[in-house]
Design an enzyme around this catalytic site. Structure first.
Site, mmCIF file in Angstrom:
data_model
loop_
_atom_site.group_PDB
_atom_site.id
_atom_site.type_symbol
_atom_site.label_atom_id
_atom_site.label_comp_id
_atom_site.label_asym_id
_atom_site.label_seq_id
_atom_site.Cartn_x
_atom_site.Cartn_y
_atom_site.Cartn_z
ATOM 1 N N GLU A 164 -47.943 21.269 -5.954
ATOM 2 C CA GLU A 164 -47.335 21.384 -6.945
ATOM 3 C C GLU A 164 -47.987 20.507 -8.091
ATOM 4 O O GLU A 164 -48.121 20.625 -9.183
ATOM 5 C CB GLU A 164 -45.844 21.089 -6.947
ATOM 6 C CG GLU A 164 -45.021 22.350 -6.468
ATOM 7 C CD GLU A 164 -44.999 22.454 -4.796
ATOM 8 O OE1 GLU A 164 -44.533 23.116 -4.301
ATOM 9 O OE2 GLU A 164 -45.739 21.298 -4.289
ATOM 10 N N ASP A 201 -44.150 23.873 -11.541
ATOM 11 C CA ASP A 201 -45.411 23.670 -10.977
ATOM 12 C C ASP A 201 -45.748 24.752 -9.949
ATOM 13 O O ASP A 201 -46.447 24.244 -8.953
ATOM 14 C CB ASP A 201 -45.206 22.309 -10.322
ATOM 15 C CG ASP A 201 -44.039 22.449 -9.415
ATOM 16 O OD1 ASP A 201 -43.302 23.503 -9.343
ATOM 17 O OD2 ASP A 201 -43.500 21.151 -9.408
ATOM 18 N N HIS A 216 -37.501 21.508 2.273
ATOM 19 C CA HIS A 216 -38.363 22.692 2.106
ATOM 20 C C HIS A 216 -39.588 22.236 1.837
ATOM 21 O O HIS A 216 -40.705 23.379 2.117
ATOM 22 C CB HIS A 216 -37.904 23.831 1.254
ATOM 23 C CG HIS A 216 -37.833 23.600 -0.073
ATOM 24 N ND1 HIS A 216 -37.296 22.942 -0.680
ATOM 25 C CD2 HIS A 216 -38.948 23.902 -0.967
ATOM 26 C CE1 HIS A 216 -37.206 22.738 -1.858
ATOM 27 N NE2 HIS A 216 -38.576 23.274 -2.167
ATOM 28 N N ARG A 222 -43.514 21.656 1.627
ATOM 29 C CA ARG A 222 -44.650 21.796 2.566
ATOM 30 C C ARG A 222 -45.433 20.575 3.113
ATOM 31 O O ARG A 222 -45.872 20.697 4.246
ATOM 32 C CB ARG A 222 -45.905 22.817 1.804
ATOM 33 C CG ARG A 222 -45.749 24.168 1.366
ATOM 34 C CD ARG A 222 -46.838 24.780 0.711
ATOM 35 N NE ARG A 222 -46.232 26.136 0.193
ATOM 36 C CZ ARG A 222 -46.829 27.115 0.857
ATOM 37 N NH1 ARG A 222 -47.503 27.140 1.994
ATOM 38 N NH2 ARG A 222 -46.472 28.308 0.678
ATOM 39 N N GLU A 230 -41.016 21.940 -18.900
ATOM 40 C CA GLU A 230 -40.956 20.845 -17.936
ATOM 41 C C GLU A 230 -42.352 20.413 -17.736
ATOM 42 O O GLU A 230 -42.786 20.281 -16.509
ATOM 43 C CB GLU A 230 -40.284 21.365 -16.604
ATOM 44 C CG GLU A 230 -39.934 20.222 -15.642
ATOM 45 C CD GLU A 230 -39.574 20.707 -14.123
ATOM 46 O OE1 GLU A 230 -38.300 20.284 -14.118
ATOM 47 O OE2 GLU A 230 -40.280 21.350 -13.337
#
Length: 376
Positions: free
Chosen positions: A135, A99, A216, A218, A121
């Site tokens: 994503e 993604d 992490h 965003r 995936e």
């Protein structure tokens, strides 16, 4: 003259590299295709760690990373850079994973050239375009372009079917991260010296329950990260706990975590770990606190519960199986669920011993067979 069809695999971040190195190795070993791979280096240092450990060398390296780059400029440079590589090698098929901006622009550049795309995936959905951001939309864009969708689970395959993806384009393969995990566990057993980074911490924290942390995302920047940091600070007040936190290189993450956690004796904020050392962290942790996607799949394969510090997940299979639990970024909920795992052994075992739904370690073999047969 090489008349074999060319497959170009594209990735740019550490998670992509981890999940694709087993696929790259299988593609490289396939007699019927010419396998090439391109890295964007969207994450430079962390990507290089995986390439070195996996012993694979890219055929093309765009070296796209810039400090504090925004998504507009990143996307533009990725799209033009990847397009130039495609024009040079003229692949018959492109493989992307997951993604990321690299995966999305790789699929888009292939579409502009009418090159078929394989999506490793595929089918993960949270159904909220801002969680995970960006994503969720990246995945949907790739899904609308790809003609081979390698879904890790039946749940992800069902999501694709609901979006009217033809069933003959969907293959349930498991997730390649389990291939990478099992291969690395065996590598560590054979050569323990490849994962020495945590040896001193293991000795320092002997007798304590180690909580492994990654954070992490965003969408957690700002208040979410501050809540996570304060939750960790509170957990660190327990005498029976130690926290090991490989802190992401993003300055937005580092500033918040350093401000809350620096100087605490039983909190080790360390540099990002290469993959073998990270697998070692998973193995030595009592449970994982994370906002990462891949950890939701990796940790349960080693019998480690996962508390997911997000409001939604595109990996609901772990939640349904009981290997993972959504806790968001609310301090009260994080602390309640973390303390329950620390204090209630029955509760802990219910999560630790639940069946991991994400694969058996043969995903990359299945994917390579399908890719190769489509080009024969």
């Amino acid at each position: 003259m090489n008349n074999k069809p060319t497959v170009l695999t594209i990735f740019g971040t550490r998670p992509e590299a981890i999940k694709l190195f087993p696929v790259v190795k299988q593609l490289n070993a396939a007699d019927s295709i010419n396998s090439l791979f391109c890295v964007s280096a969207q994450h430079r240092e962390m990507l290089d760690q995986v390439l070195e450990i996996a012993n694979i060398t890219p055929d093309f390296d765009l070296d796209i990373m810039r400090s504090n780059q925004n998504l507009d400029e990143l996307t533009a440079r990725l799209l033009t850079g990847i397009g130039e590589i495609m024009d040079k090698v003229k692949p018959q098929r492109v493989v992307v994973q997951g993604d990321t901006a690299t995966a999305m622009t790789g699929a888009l550049a292939a579409y502009y050239r009418k090159i078929p795309v394989s999506h490793v995936e595929a089918g993960l959905r949270s159904y909220n375009i801002y969680h995970p951001w960006p994503e969720e939309v990246n995945r949907k864009i790739i899904g609308s372009i790809a003609d081979q969708h390698f879904a890790p689970t039946q749940t992800s395959a069902n999501a694709l079917l609901k979006e009217n993806i033809p069933s003959d384009q969907i293959s349930i393969t498991g997730n390649t991260v389990i291939d990478a995990l099992f291969a690395t566990v065996e590598q560590i057993k054979d050569s323990p010296n490849i994962a020495p980074a945590l040896d001193s911490l293991k000795e320092k924290f002997t007798g304590k329950k180690i909580i492994g942390v990654t954070s992490h995302r965003r969408e957690n920047f700002g208040g979410g990260l501050e809540n996570i940091a304060q939750s960790l600070k509170t957990l660190a007040m327990r005498d029976d706990v130690a926290i090991i936190f490989p802190v992401h290189l993003n300055p937005n993450v580092r500033a918040v975590m350093s401000g809350a956690l620096e100087g605490l004796d039983n909190v080790a904020m360390i540099e990002p770990l290469d993959y073998p050392n990270f697998v070692n962290l998973l193995d030595m942790s009592y449970f994982m606190l994370t906002d990462s996607g891949g950890v939701q799949e990796e940790a349960p394969a080693l019998g480690k519960p996962v508390l997911v510090m997000r409001d939604t997940t595109e990996r609901p299979e772990g939640i349904e199986a009981g290997t993972a639990k959504l806790v968001g970024t609310d301090q009260n909920i994080i602390l309640k669920e973390a303390n329950a795992l620390l204090d209630d052994l029955n509760h802990y075992n219910a999560m630790a011993k639940a069946h991991n739904p994400f694969g058996d370690g043969t995903s990359s073999i299945k994917i390579t067979e399908i890719v190769a047969s489509s080009l024969s």
